[in-house]
Structure formats: structure tokens, C-alpha cells
Design a protein around this motif. Sequence first.
Motif, PDB file in Angstrom:
ATOM      1  N   GLU A 172      -0.971  19.453  -5.204  1.00 46.00           N
ATOM      2  CA  GLU A 172      -2.302  19.547  -4.618  1.00 46.00           C
ATOM      3  C   GLU A 172      -2.276  18.779  -3.305  1.00 46.00           C
ATOM      4  OE1 GLU A 172      -4.956  21.172  -5.535  1.00 46.00           O
ATOM      5  OE2 GLU A 172      -4.327  21.839  -7.548  1.00 46.00           O
ATOM      6  N   LYS A 173      -2.585  19.465  -2.208  1.00 45.60           N
ATOM      7  CA  LYS A 173      -2.543  18.826  -0.899  1.00 45.60           C
ATOM      8  C   LYS A 173      -3.513  17.648  -0.839  1.00 45.60           C
ATOM      9  CE  LYS A 173      -1.949  18.031   3.491  1.00 45.60           C
ATOM     10  NZ  LYS A 173      -0.736  17.295   3.928  1.00 45.60           N
ATOM     11  N   ALA A 174      -2.998  16.519  -0.356  1.00 49.52           N
ATOM     12  CA  ALA A 174      -3.825  15.340  -0.132  1.00 49.52           C
ATOM     13  C   ALA A 174      -3.192  14.531   0.990  1.00 49.52           C
ATOM     14  CB  ALA A 174      -3.927  14.493  -1.402  1.00 49.52           C
ATOM     15  N   THR A 175      -3.977  13.769   1.703  1.00 49.51           N
ATOM     16  CA  THR A 175      -3.476  12.964   2.810  1.00 49.51           C
ATOM     17  C   THR A 175      -3.093  11.574   2.327  1.00 49.51           C
ATOM     18  OG1 THR A 175      -5.648  12.080   3.390  1.00 49.51           O
ATOM     19  CG2 THR A 175      -5.016  14.200   4.380  1.00 49.51           C
ATOM     20  N   VAL A 176      -2.305  10.885   3.146  1.00 47.38           N
ATOM     21  CA  VAL A 176      -1.928   9.513   2.819  1.00 47.38           C
ATOM     22  C   VAL A 176      -3.179   8.636   2.732  1.00 47.38           C
ATOM     23  CG1 VAL A 176      -0.688   7.463   3.629  1.00 47.38           C
ATOM     24  CG2 VAL A 176       0.358   9.732   3.847  1.00 47.38           C
ATOM     25  N   GLN A 177      -4.115   8.877   3.637  1.00 49.88           N
ATOM     26  CA  GLN A 177      -5.352   8.091   3.613  1.00 49.88           C
ATOM     27  C   GLN A 177      -6.089   8.275   2.288  1.00 49.88           C
ATOM     28  OE1 GLN A 177      -4.338  10.052   6.150  1.00 49.88           O
ATOM     29  NE2 GLN A 177      -3.769   8.372   7.545  1.00 49.88           N
ATOM     30  N   GLN A 178      -6.122   9.504   1.786  1.00 46.30           N
ATOM     31  CA  GLN A 178      -6.775   9.771   0.509  1.00 46.30           C
ATOM     32  C   GLN A 178      -6.018   9.129  -0.649  1.00 46.30           C
ATOM     33  OE1 GLN A 178      -6.723  14.054   0.903  1.00 46.30           O
ATOM     34  NE2 GLN A 178      -8.915  14.152   1.400  1.00 46.30           N
ATOM     35  N   GLY A 179      -4.723   8.963  -0.473  1.00 47.27           N
ATOM     36  CA  GLY A 179      -3.909   8.406  -1.551  1.00 47.27           C
ATOM     37  C   GLY A 179      -3.888   6.895  -1.611  1.00 47.27           C
ATOM     38  N   GLU A 180      -4.352   6.237  -0.554  1.00 45.22           N
ATOM     39  CA  GLU A 180      -4.275   4.777  -0.520  1.00 45.22           C
ATOM     40  C   GLU A 180      -5.041   4.133  -1.677  1.00 45.22           C
ATOM     41  OE1 GLU A 180      -2.340   2.953   1.015  1.00 45.22           O
ATOM     42  OE2 GLU A 180      -1.823   3.819   2.972  1.00 45.22           O
ATOM     43  N   GLU A 181      -6.240   4.616  -1.947  1.00 45.22           N
ATOM     44  CA  GLU A 181      -7.033   4.033  -3.025  1.00 45.22           C
ATOM     45  C   GLU A 181      -6.362   4.232  -4.379  1.00 45.22           C
ATOM     46  OE1 GLU A 181     -11.474   4.381  -5.073  1.00 45.22           O
ATOM     47  OE2 GLU A 181     -11.100   5.294  -3.117  1.00 45.22           O
ATOM     48  N   ILE A 182      -5.762   5.422  -4.574  1.00 47.35           N
ATOM     49  CA  ILE A 182      -5.062   5.695  -5.835  1.00 47.35           C
ATOM     50  C   ILE A 182      -3.864   4.763  -5.981  1.00 47.35           C
ATOM     51  CG2 ILE A 182      -3.838   7.442  -7.185  1.00 47.35           C
ATOM     52  CD1 ILE A 182      -5.421   9.574  -5.656  1.00 47.35           C
ATOM     53  N   ASN A 185       0.860  -1.190   0.000  1.00 47.16           N
ATOM     54  CA  ASN A 185       0.000   0.000   0.000  1.00 47.16           C
ATOM     55  C   ASN A 185       0.891   1.233   0.000  1.00 47.16           C
ATOM     56  OD1 ASN A 185       0.947   0.212   2.674  1.00 47.16           O
ATOM     57  ND2 ASN A 185      -0.833  -0.895   3.473  1.00 47.16           N
ATOM     58  N   LEU A 186       0.255   2.413   0.015  1.00 44.31           N
ATOM     59  CA  LEU A 186       1.018   3.663  -0.038  1.00 44.31           C
ATOM     60  C   LEU A 186       1.878   3.837   1.209  1.00 44.31           C
ATOM     61  CD1 LEU A 186       1.733   6.371  -1.307  1.00 44.31           C
ATOM     62  CD2 LEU A 186      -0.401   7.315  -0.378  1.00 44.31           C
ATOM     63  N   SER A 187       1.357   3.476   2.355  1.00 40.67           N
ATOM     64  CA  SER A 187       2.113   3.654   3.594  1.00 40.67           C
ATOM     65  C   SER A 187       3.412   2.853   3.578  1.00 40.67           C
ATOM     66  CB  SER A 187       1.254   3.238   4.792  1.00 40.67           C
ATOM     67  OG  SER A 187       0.116   4.071   4.908  1.00 40.67           O
ATOM     68  N   SER A 188       3.342   1.625   3.113  1.00 40.06           N
ATOM     69  CA  SER A 188       4.561   0.811   3.056  1.00 40.06           C
ATOM     70  C   SER A 188       5.514   1.323   1.976  1.00 40.06           C
ATOM     71  CB  SER A 188       4.225  -0.663   2.822  1.00 40.06           C
ATOM     72  OG  SER A 188       3.426  -0.842   1.671  1.00 40.06           O
ATOM     73  N   TYR A 189       4.975   1.903   0.921  1.00 37.61           N
ATOM     74  CA  TYR A 189       5.822   2.513  -0.116  1.00 37.61           C
ATOM     75  C   TYR A 189       6.608   3.684   0.469  1.00 37.61           C
ATOM     76  CZ  TYR A 189       7.126   5.027  -4.391  1.00 37.61           C
ATOM     77  OH  TYR A 189       7.816   5.689  -5.391  1.00 37.61           O
ATOM     78  N   LEU A 190       5.931   4.555   1.205  1.00 39.22           N
ATOM     79  CA  LEU A 190       6.602   5.693   1.829  1.00 39.22           C
ATOM     80  C   LEU A 190       7.626   5.223   2.861  1.00 39.22           C
ATOM     81  CD1 LEU A 190       3.559   8.114   2.272  1.00 39.22           C
ATOM     82  CD2 LEU A 190       5.221   8.040   0.400  1.00 39.22           C
ATOM     83  N   GLN A 191       7.303   4.147   3.569  1.00 44.37           N
ATOM     84  CA  GLN A 191       8.255   3.580   4.526  1.00 44.37           C
ATOM     85  C   GLN A 191       9.514   3.104   3.807  1.00 44.37           C
ATOM     86  OE1 GLN A 191       6.799   0.073   6.526  1.00 44.37           O
ATOM     87  NE2 GLN A 191       8.663  -0.203   7.739  1.00 44.37           N
ATOM     88  N   ALA A 192       9.338   2.463   2.642  1.00 42.59           N
ATOM     89  CA  ALA A 192      10.494   1.975   1.876  1.00 42.59           C
ATOM     90  C   ALA A 192      11.357   3.135   1.394  1.00 42.59           C
ATOM     91  CB  ALA A 192      10.017   1.131   0.702  1.00 42.59           C
TER      92      ALA A 192
END
Length: 463
Positions: free
Chosen positions: A244-254, A211-218
Motif C-alpha cells: 500500500e503506497k505511503a510516504t516516509v512522512q506518513q510512516g514516521e508516526e508508525i 526515526n524512520l528516516s534514520s532507519y532507512l539511512q542505516a
Amino acid sequence: MFIHENFMLQNEYAKTLYHEYAKTMPIYDFHSHLDPESIANDKAYETITELWLGDDHYKWRAMRACGIEERLVTGSASDKEKFFAWARTVPQLLGNPLYHWTHMELTHTFGISTLLSEETAESIWEETNRQLQEKKVTVRSLLKQANVHTLCTTDQINDSLAEHVRIAQDETIETQVLPTFRADAALQVDGNSFREFLNQLENVTGIEIRNLSSYLQALTNRIDYFHERGCRASDHGIGQFRFEKATVQQGEEIFNQLLQQKRLNEYEIIRIQSIILEHLGKAYADKGWVMQLHIGPLRNNNRAAFNTIGPDSGFDSIRDDSYAVSLNRFLNELEQSDKLPKTICFNLDWTKNEMIASTLGNFQKEGLPGKMQLGSGWWYNDTKEGMRRQMISLASVGVLHHFVGMLTDSRSFLSFARHDYFRRILCQLISEWIEDGEIPAEMPQAGKLIQAISFKNAERYFE
């Protein structure tokens, strides 16, 4: 003699500033594309073509503009044929900085003051190759001759940095050589190679990217890895700057769509890139790194050439987008969380100089002079007029005194002559202001400015 000691220095003030203050300053080259393996191995070159013309898209563009056939530019021709093709090109380049750089490099490195042309090509070919084959000119000798104090290379996110480790352990290398975290691949979510990049990132970090969170962690993991190996700066090549400001939560689906290899629309691309860029900026601030933004190239425009020759071959040009709102929005987002790193913003479209300088002035910081930097004239702007325009804009809208100065942005170990070129242009510019009565004719004061811009500011900024 064309390249003489007072080359480009048109009055006594300029000569004094250059010879007494600028000339002997070391070089802090904080952005280059030089090969660390060549430094580690102290590479020697068989021919001047290998050293001078390989991977130099500045020269390749000039040769094409003069009608030279591609076989003699990037093709299968012999080294001697390619050198002679360059020699035929050079006399046609009056007014182009390549004409100056060519003869400065011949003079500084090989002691050759003869003008390069088709008539002199044979003798220059023989003399330069003699020096190369006698190993009088190697990579490390070039670094020493140019008085390079620090050199920063450009390194991909998944690079092992093994050559940098070798360099750091070799006490015979006098120049400090540091890696730079080149983060382009992290943002190229719409590219054909993004899935391959993710696979490599998983392999080098041991982190499963689900997911996006693990990508950012990497990505943070790689920043830690680079930092442990001496890295103190990042670099981003950004064609079109959008935020464009967006949160990690909003980016997970993308991001989940990316993992499923679904195609994103433009709005989704902007949002996910903005999340990644914000995360990286904050991570750089945590490490005390410098964030470099190279904004504005329009890449790989000649599709036929790209298909036959590949990227970074001289088919890029200047974008003319408007990005003032996005740049302010991005820097402000980092500033709001007290996570805005030291930043150097370079631009290809010189008409944006004052927009960028005014934007950066919004985010300077108490106790850190020149935290936000308008980068020197870059790529199509590292010309006499481009450098002057950048410094005049910075002096007019910001503070020239804290400017971190020149970089080569080059793949050639002969390109350090560009620092001398810049210093001569700087000294001439300041001397004109003195002659015009716009600043005092106080040489110690002006000399302090020259030395700060030539080396001292960069040394302080990147410490």
C-alpha cells in the motif's frame, strides 16, 4: 545402472541437446544458502551424514513422512544411525525428486552407482566416508567438480561478510563467490526480534536510529557496505505479499510506535513494510542490483516442533493468497520513479505462475531483454513437473529465451546435481516440442536456447 548418461532423456533430440549443448556448461548458482566460511576454509567432512543430511529439511520432511523417529532426523542419534535411517527411507521415495537427487549425488560425487537401501547402506557408508576421510571430497573440490562458475550465498543485513573478504583475496578459489543482501529482517517489524535487529544495525552502521528516516539511512548504509564487498543481488522471503503506497512522512508516526515497542495493527504493519520495501527497491536500482522476491511460504506451522527443533526444520508449507494487485502496485511505484531494478519473482503456489508472468510483462524494458524474470520452480516446485510447468507458463505468457534458469536454494554442497537434473528436464521438454512439430528441428537454434538458459543468461543478467 539407474543414473546413466541418458537419464531422463527420452528421444534422440533430447540426447543431442543435452550432450552437445547443456552438459558441459558452467553453473551460475545465483541463490543458495551455502556457508561461505566452509568455502573459505575448504571444509572437509568426517562423515557422509555431516555433508549430506545436516540442515537438509527436504530430507527431514521425507523421513518424518516415512515414520522415522525424530532422534534419527535432527536428534541425538549417531551419524551412522542417521545415515541408515535415510537409507531405509530412500526406497520409499519413488516419484519424489529426492530419489533422483540422492542417486545423482552419489554417482556424480562419489562414483557410486549402487542404489541406496537398507541392504546397501553399509557399503555406501564405508566408501563415501573413505573418500571424505582421504580428503578426496572437500568443499572446493565439490565446486570444481560441478563446474561452478559463480555462487551467491545468502547473508544477513548485519553480517560482517568477513568470510567473503577472505574468499575474494584467496586466488586459489576458482569459483566466484558473492554475497546476497537478505533483507527479511528489515521488514519483520512485527516480530519479537525487531528491537534486537535495530540495536545490531545501529552498532554496525554507527547510525542512531531515532526515526524512520534514520532507519532507512542505516539500511542504505548496509547496501553500500555489501556492494563494496561484491554483492550484486538482494533477496526477500515474503510469506504474504502486500503493498500500500505511503510516504516516509506518513510512516514516521508508525515507526515511532515501533521504537516505543507498541504493537501495530495490521494496516499499520502493511504501510510501514510498504515504505521500507519501496525504499529498498529504489536503493537496489541505484546499485544496479537484482531484486529477488521469494513469495508464498507459510512458515513454522507446527508450533510444538518449532519450540523443540526451531525454524527452517521442515515445517513450512505453501500459502494461497491473492497478491496480483499488490505486486503490480509495487512494481509500478518503482517504475514511476525510474527506480525499478532487475527483478526475479519466485512463487511457491504454482497456480500463480501465469499471473506473475503476466505482471512482469507489464514492466519489461527497452534494451534489457528479460529484465523482469519469472523465477524457476522453487522449493516445492523444483520437481520435474514443477519445472516443466514454470517453463511452459513462461514460454506461453512471456519469453523463455531470456530465462535465467536454475538455482539450488540449498544448504548442501552436493546439491549442484540439481542443475544437471534441471538441464535434462529442459532438454527433454524442448525435444518434445520438436517431435510434436511445434518448433523447428534445428539443433543449432534449439541448442542456443539450451545454453542460454543453462548458463549464459544468468551470467549476462547478474553482470
